[in-house]
Design an enzyme around this catalytic site. Sequence first.
Site, PDB file in Angstrom:
ATOM      1  N   ASP A 133      -8.033  -5.324   0.284  1.00  0.00           N
ATOM      2  CA  ASP A 133      -8.555  -6.161  -0.795  1.00  0.00           C
ATOM      3  C   ASP A 133      -8.189  -7.626  -0.660  1.00  0.00           C
ATOM      4  O   ASP A 133      -8.699  -8.468  -1.402  1.00  0.00           O
ATOM      5  CB  ASP A 133      -8.037  -5.646  -2.145  1.00  0.00           C
ATOM      6  CG  ASP A 133      -8.724  -4.358  -2.535  1.00  0.00           C
ATOM      7  OD1 ASP A 133      -9.903  -4.215  -2.193  1.00  0.00           O
ATOM      8  OD2 ASP A 133      -8.087  -3.509  -3.177  1.00  0.00           O
ATOM      9  N   HIS A 186       0.854  -1.183   0.000  1.00  0.00           N
ATOM     10  CA  HIS A 186       0.000   0.000   0.000  1.00  0.00           C
ATOM     11  C   HIS A 186       0.888   1.230   0.000  1.00  0.00           C
ATOM     12  O   HIS A 186       1.944   1.218   0.629  1.00  0.00           O
ATOM     13  CB  HIS A 186      -0.905   0.009   1.249  1.00  0.00           C
ATOM     14  CG  HIS A 186      -2.054   0.943   1.127  1.00  0.00           C
ATOM     15  ND1 HIS A 186      -1.939   2.284   1.412  1.00  0.00           N
ATOM     16  CD2 HIS A 186      -3.322   0.735   0.713  1.00  0.00           C
ATOM     17  CE1 HIS A 186      -3.098   2.854   1.191  1.00  0.00           C
ATOM     18  NE2 HIS A 186      -3.955   1.955   0.755  1.00  0.00           N
TER      19      HIS A 186
HETATM   20  N1  ACO Z   1       4.153  -7.689  -4.729  1.00  0.00           N
HETATM   21  C1  ACO Z   1       5.496  -7.656  -4.912  1.00  0.00           C
HETATM   22  N2  ACO Z   1       6.252  -6.549  -4.766  1.00  0.00           N
HETATM   23  C2  ACO Z   1       5.636  -5.426  -4.430  1.00  0.00           C
HETATM   24  C3  ACO Z   1       4.231  -5.362  -4.207  1.00  0.00           C
HETATM   25  C4  ACO Z   1       3.495  -6.554  -4.362  1.00  0.00           C
HETATM   26  N3  ACO Z   1       2.179  -6.569  -4.177  1.00  0.00           N
HETATM   27  N4  ACO Z   1       3.887  -4.107  -3.879  1.00  0.00           N
HETATM   28  C5  ACO Z   1       5.004  -3.386  -3.895  1.00  0.00           C
HETATM   29  N5  ACO Z   1       6.069  -4.176  -4.207  1.00  0.00           N
HETATM   30  C6  ACO Z   1       7.491  -3.787  -4.256  1.00  0.00           C
HETATM   31  C7  ACO Z   1       7.813  -2.964  -5.484  1.00  0.00           C
HETATM   32  O1  ACO Z   1       8.234  -3.797  -6.554  1.00  0.00           O
HETATM   33  C8  ACO Z   1       8.906  -2.087  -4.953  1.00  0.00           C
HETATM   34  O2  ACO Z   1      10.104  -2.850  -4.896  1.00  0.00           O
HETATM   35  P1  ACO Z   1      11.556  -2.122  -5.153  1.00  0.00           P
HETATM   36  O3  ACO Z   1      11.703  -1.133  -4.047  1.00  0.00           O
HETATM   37  O4  ACO Z   1      12.539  -3.252  -5.102  1.00  0.00           O
HETATM   38  O5  ACO Z   1      11.447  -1.485  -6.498  1.00  0.00           O
HETATM   39  C9  ACO Z   1       8.490  -1.791  -3.520  1.00  0.00           C
HETATM   40  O6  ACO Z   1       7.694  -2.924  -3.140  1.00  0.00           O
HETATM   41  C10 ACO Z   1       7.671  -0.521  -3.349  1.00  0.00           C
HETATM   42  O7  ACO Z   1       6.581  -0.574  -4.253  1.00  0.00           O
HETATM   43  P2  ACO Z   1       5.994   0.678  -5.011  1.00  0.00           P
HETATM   44  O8  ACO Z   1       5.356   0.236  -6.300  1.00  0.00           O
HETATM   45  O9  ACO Z   1       7.025   1.773  -5.099  1.00  0.00           O
HETATM   46  O10 ACO Z   1       4.884   1.144  -4.004  1.00  0.00           O
HETATM   47  P3  ACO Z   1       3.681   2.084  -4.342  1.00  0.00           P
HETATM   48  O11 ACO Z   1       3.371   2.802  -3.116  1.00  0.00           O
HETATM   49  O12 ACO Z   1       3.963   2.907  -5.556  1.00  0.00           O
HETATM   50  O13 ACO Z   1       2.516   1.068  -4.763  1.00  0.00           O
HETATM   51  C11 ACO Z   1       0.696  -0.444  -4.599  1.00  0.00           C
HETATM   52  C12 ACO Z   1       1.546   0.626  -3.886  1.00  0.00           C
HETATM   53  C13 ACO Z   1       0.259   0.085  -5.999  1.00  0.00           C
HETATM   54  C14 ACO Z   1      -0.573  -0.717  -3.810  1.00  0.00           C
HETATM   55  C15 ACO Z   1       1.540  -1.722  -4.759  1.00  0.00           C
HETATM   56  O14 ACO Z   1       1.915  -2.206  -3.482  1.00  0.00           O
HETATM   57  C16 ACO Z   1       0.807  -2.829  -5.541  1.00  0.00           C
HETATM   58  O15 ACO Z   1       0.825  -2.809  -6.782  1.00  0.00           O
HETATM   59  N6  ACO Z   1       0.154  -3.790  -4.818  1.00  0.00           N
HETATM   60  C17 ACO Z   1      -0.610  -4.838  -5.451  1.00  0.00           C
HETATM   61  C18 ACO Z   1      -1.954  -4.292  -5.921  1.00  0.00           C
HETATM   62  C19 ACO Z   1      -2.909  -4.031  -4.772  1.00  0.00           C
HETATM   63  O16 ACO Z   1      -3.100  -4.871  -3.894  1.00  0.00           O
HETATM   64  N7  ACO Z   1      -3.539  -2.857  -4.821  1.00  0.00           N
HETATM   65  C20 ACO Z   1      -4.568  -2.468  -3.821  1.00  0.00           C
HETATM   66  C21 ACO Z   1      -4.114  -1.287  -3.041  1.00  0.00           C
HETATM   67  S1  ACO Z   1      -5.246  -0.935  -1.757  1.00  0.00           S
HETATM   68  C22 ACO Z   1      -6.526  -0.149  -2.507  1.00  0.00           C
HETATM   69  O17 ACO Z   1      -6.425   0.472  -3.528  1.00  0.00           O
HETATM   70  C23 ACO Z   1      -7.793  -0.259  -1.850  1.00  0.00           C
END
Ligand code: ACO
Length: 434
Positions: free
Chosen positions: A370, A310
């Site tokens: 979620d 998140h």
């Molecule tokens: N699985 C694997 N790796 C992940 C995940 C994941 N679900 N989420 C983040 N990471 C990793 C990224 O690859 C990144 O790694 P790095 O630092 O080595 O490059 C690090 O964790 C940080 O991730 P970001 O993408 O920079 O985090 P951001 O805050 O931009 O994204 C998000 C947050 C979009 C929710 C992301 O965690 C994601 O895509 N999760 C899966 C989708 C999801 O569950 N979305 C629902 C969100 S809650 C809602 O909207 C109600």
Amino acid sequence: MSKKDTITLIDNSTGKEVELPILRPSNGIPTIDVRALYRKLGYFTYDPGFLSTASCSSAITYLDGIKGELQYAGYPIEQLADHSSFLEVCCLLFNGELPSNEELTEFKNIITHHTMLHEALKRFYSGFRRDSHPMAIMVGVVGGLSSFYHDDMDIHNPNDRMIAAHQLIAKMPTIAAWSYRYANGLPFEYPRNDLDYAANFLHMMFNKPSEAYIPDPFMVKALDLIFILHADHEQNASTSTVRLTGSSEANPFAAVSAGIASLWGPAHGGANEAVIRMLVDIVESDHDIQHYFDRAKDKNDRFRLMGFGHRIYKNYDPRARIIRKTCHEVLSKLGSNNKYQELFDTAMELERIALQDEYFVSRNLYPNVDFYSGIILLAMGIPLNMFTVIFAVARTVGWISHWNEMMQDPESRIGRPRQLYIGALPRDYPKNDK
Ligand code: ACO
């Protein structure tokens, strides 16, 4: 303003400096007011994805991502989940205070009596392909509502804004349920005034002319809880979209339609659907969980563990904790042989492994709201492609409350971000004929 309330920025190339005020929130992280930066030093700030930028001030929802806390108008989400109802939460988010018993009764009455849609709106549905994703239908039909509520509405009048909020909160379940009915070739089911909000939604989804559907009070309560937990989450992508769209003084129904479009994406509200697809894949691939972890960690693979991570929560999402417990209760009620138990067990196993895995631990990746909500919705008989639609029904009150707050804020201006231009320098159009 004392020195303590400012931060001084020095431009090392020119020696010029600017003193920027530090704004103190009632709760949370102090914020630097950078508005004078461009005027005094001639610089913009650069912050793709708004990682460090507050786009507005707001009194609606507070969340602390480090501690994993969420409050609506100061009330902890855990207490609202235990003691409140979705319609009471709607009053709280829109007005900033819990309603009195009389106010809540009146609000319920207003919402109950505005659930019908204009008959002409029915015809919108037949313009969509039968196999349309219901979120596509939602974007279109909610946008279409603006054609019914435009000329008579003065968005600068607080009473007109409140009426728009009532219309949206009341009509959204009808629009949502009808998107499902249309896709399944079922006749549209009209709302019933003797049912409460969540029960009425289930009725419009599942009642058939040939077979009466009686909503199960246990499932109704679980759905009401899901609505409460999804009602608002401060400046997320869809809410910021509604604010940005509304900042041009656009019609609020059109602005909410833009919010629905933003919510649809799998990185936002679409994740609840993606979680179930992932869990089903894991179960069908004979529980090869490690393969999914390997993919999630592989930088060359776009796959992410859905329902994990998140932007704000670097701790357990408090909504996920509540919903995991409810998921367990719903499945217990269905009995140990229910067909969703395997999905729930797989989800619990994924969570257990992730919480010990160095990759997930070091990046503070925890289950979000979620991760477990989809299993409850499946157990209610809600099809996968309706999950994000249900999120949209719940989030509507958040969107319209933020729009209303923005419309009253003397500091709000049309949203117009700046950019760091990296394109070609001015050049002449070629003179030769091509
Ligand atoms: N699985 C694997 N790796 C992940 C995940 C994941 N679900 N989420 C983040 N990471 C990793 C990224 O690859 C990144 O790694 P790095 O630092 O080595 O490059 C690090 O964790 C940080 O991730 P970001 O993408 O920079 O985090 P951001 O805050 O931009 O994204 C998000 C947050 C979009 C929710 C992301 O965690 C994601 O895509 N999760 C899966 C989708 C999801 O569950 N979305 C629902 C969100 S809650 C809602 O909207 C109600």
